[in-house]
Design a protein around this motif. Structure first.
Motif, PDB file in Angstrom:
ATOM      1  N   UNK A  11       0.815  -1.214   0.000  1.00 22.60           N
ATOM      2  CA  UNK A  11       0.000   0.000   0.000  1.00 22.60           C
ATOM      3  C   UNK A  11       0.847   1.262   0.000  1.00 22.60           C
ATOM      4  N   UNK A  12       2.096   1.157   0.454  1.00 18.69           N
ATOM      5  CA  UNK A  12       2.939   2.347   0.519  1.00 18.69           C
ATOM      6  C   UNK A  12       3.949   2.404  -0.622  1.00 18.69           C
ATOM      7  N   UNK A  13       3.787   1.573  -1.633  1.00 13.60           N
ATOM      8  CA  UNK A  13       4.728   1.549  -2.747  1.00 13.60           C
ATOM      9  C   UNK A  13       4.326   2.599  -3.779  1.00 13.60           C
ATOM     10  N   UNK A  23       1.806   5.012  -8.789  1.00 16.53           N
ATOM     11  CA  UNK A  23       1.878   5.903  -9.948  1.00 16.53           C
ATOM     12  C   UNK A  23       1.457   5.180 -11.222  1.00 16.53           C
ATOM     13  N   UNK A  24       1.891   3.939 -11.399  1.00 12.85           N
ATOM     14  CA  UNK A  24       1.459   3.182 -12.570  1.00 12.85           C
ATOM     15  C   UNK A  24      -0.058   3.015 -12.586  1.00 12.85           C
ATOM     16  N   UNK A  29       0.502  -2.364 -20.353  1.00 12.80           N
ATOM     17  CA  UNK A  29       0.682  -1.226 -21.258  1.00 12.80           C
ATOM     18  C   UNK A  29       1.189   0.028 -20.561  1.00 12.80           C
ATOM     19  N   UNK A  30       1.558  -0.095 -19.296  1.00 10.26           N
ATOM     20  CA  UNK A  30       2.124   1.022 -18.552  1.00 10.26           C
ATOM     21  C   UNK A  30       3.215   0.488 -17.640  1.00 10.26           C
ATOM     22  N   UNK A  31       4.457   0.948 -17.850  1.00  5.06           N
ATOM     23  CA  UNK A  31       5.539   0.444 -16.998  1.00  5.06           C
ATOM     24  C   UNK A  31       6.760   1.348 -17.095  1.00  5.06           C
ATOM     25  N   UNK A  32       7.725   1.039 -16.231  1.00  5.41           N
ATOM     26  CA  UNK A  32       8.998   1.753 -16.186  1.00  5.41           C
ATOM     27  C   UNK A  32      10.042   1.000 -17.007  1.00  5.41           C
ATOM     28  N   UNK A  33      10.931   1.775 -17.633  1.00  5.27           N
ATOM     29  CA  UNK A  33      12.029   1.212 -18.405  1.00  5.27           C
ATOM     30  C   UNK A  33      13.311   1.975 -18.092  1.00  5.27           C
ATOM     31  N   UNK A  34      14.427   1.309 -18.299  1.00  2.00           N
ATOM     32  CA  UNK A  34      15.706   2.000 -18.169  1.00  2.00           C
ATOM     33  C   UNK A  34      16.649   1.520 -19.265  1.00  2.00           C
ATOM     34  N   UNK A  35      17.513   2.431 -19.697  1.00  4.16           N
ATOM     35  CA  UNK A  35      18.507   2.121 -20.719  1.00  4.16           C
ATOM     36  C   UNK A  35      19.893   2.440 -20.172  1.00  4.16           C
ATOM     37  N   UNK A  81       3.556   4.555 -21.608  1.00  2.00           N
ATOM     38  CA  UNK A  81       2.166   4.136 -21.434  1.00  2.00           C
ATOM     39  C   UNK A  81       1.428   4.332 -22.753  1.00  2.00           C
ATOM     40  N   UNK A  82       0.636   3.318 -23.139  1.00  2.00           N
ATOM     41  CA  UNK A  82      -0.137   3.370 -24.378  1.00  2.00           C
ATOM     42  C   UNK A  82      -1.619   3.332 -24.064  1.00  2.00           C
ATOM     43  N   UNK A  83      -2.417   4.045 -24.882  1.00  2.00           N
ATOM     44  CA  UNK A  83      -3.848   4.183 -24.625  1.00  2.00           C
ATOM     45  C   UNK A  83      -4.649   3.966 -25.900  1.00  2.00           C
ATOM     46  N   UNK A  84      -5.840   3.383 -25.697  1.00  2.00           N
ATOM     47  CA  UNK A  84      -6.740   3.047 -26.798  1.00  2.00           C
ATOM     48  C   UNK A  84      -8.098   3.740 -26.623  1.00  2.00           C
ATOM     49  N   UNK A  85      -8.814   3.852 -27.738  1.00  2.00           N
ATOM     50  CA  UNK A  85     -10.212   4.243 -27.691  1.00  2.00           C
ATOM     51  C   UNK A  85     -11.046   2.980 -27.903  1.00  2.00           C
TER      52      UNK A  85
END
Length: 228
Positions: A92-94, A99-100, A131-137, A223-227
């Motif tokens: 609950x405190x994460x 945010x995701x 369809x929503x997440x964190x990435x790093x390079x 994050x990607x979104x659809x209709x």
């Protein structure tokens, strides 16, 4: 509150729409859209090293395993990066998980719907969470030119979480743009990029990190979104 209100009122929405319609590709850049203190908490979690896994895509197949990756020609490999691994049970405190979840909440999707003048919804999306997440390079990673125009996908969002990002660090988001005029956007902290993946010139890639900054990561949310 995750959103800074001054970036979400009717005046701001009107300005975003104007910029969106008169840019190629159709995109906008919003700095300081989110509560910086909350993003600081997110970043502190992302910097923990034990919850990342390498992700690799080829132009012919996504999420390939190591054998498929080794068999693919170099010019067929277009993504190598780390993806954040969600925990089976969200504390609950994460703040990072919270945010995701917010990015797929009705409040945020309504905000995007107002900008793009289309009703975004997850009602027909089989698994919205992926369809929503964190990435790093890292210096060794890459995202080569590609398009995000899957059927029904209306909006792509990128949010950068890189504090004190130096101009010579590399890592810019690059759009193909129009008339041989690529657009490059520095991945500075709390910078949000929204774009229509079906618009002209929206093919994009990420510039490599420069060797002088080989010890750091480039963090972002996608994050990607659809209709309907």
């Amino acid at each position: 509150m995750w959103l800074n209100k001054e970036h979400t009122d009717n005046i701001a929405i009107k300005a975003y729409r104007t910029t969106l319609l008169h840019s190629c590709p159709n995109h906008i850049v919003i700095d300081n859209l989110f509560n910086a203190a909350k993003l600081d908490d997110v970043l502190s979690i992302l910097k923990q090293p034990n919850q990342w896994q390498t992700q690799q895509h080829t132009y012919s197949a996504l999420y390939v395993d190591s054998d498929q990756w080794q068999q693919a020609l170099d010019n067929q490999r277009f993504v190598q990066r780390d993806i954040w691994q969600r925990k089976a049970h969200t504390p609950s405190n994460d703040t990072a998980h919270a945010f995701l979840s917010f990015l797929r909440d009705d409040i945020f999707m309504s905000f995007l719907s107002r900008i793009f003048n289309i009703e975004l919804t997850d009602i027909n999306v089989a698994d919205p969470i992926i369809n929503t997440n964190y990435f790093r390079l890292s210096r060794a990673d890459f995202v080569r030119q590609h398009a995000d125009d899957s059927p029904g996908r209306q909006v792509c969002m990128l949010l950068y979480l890189n504090k004190a990002w130096q101009p010579d660090a590399g890592g810019e988001l690059a759009f193909k743009g129009c008339d041989n005029n690529p657009i490059r956007i520095t991945p500075r902290y709390n910078r949000c990029v929204l774009f229509d993946p079906s618009s002209k010139g929206s093919e994009h890639w990420v510039e490599a990190l420069n060797k002088e900054h080989s010890q750091r990561y480039r963090y972002n949310v996608t994050s990607w979104y659809w209709s309907e």
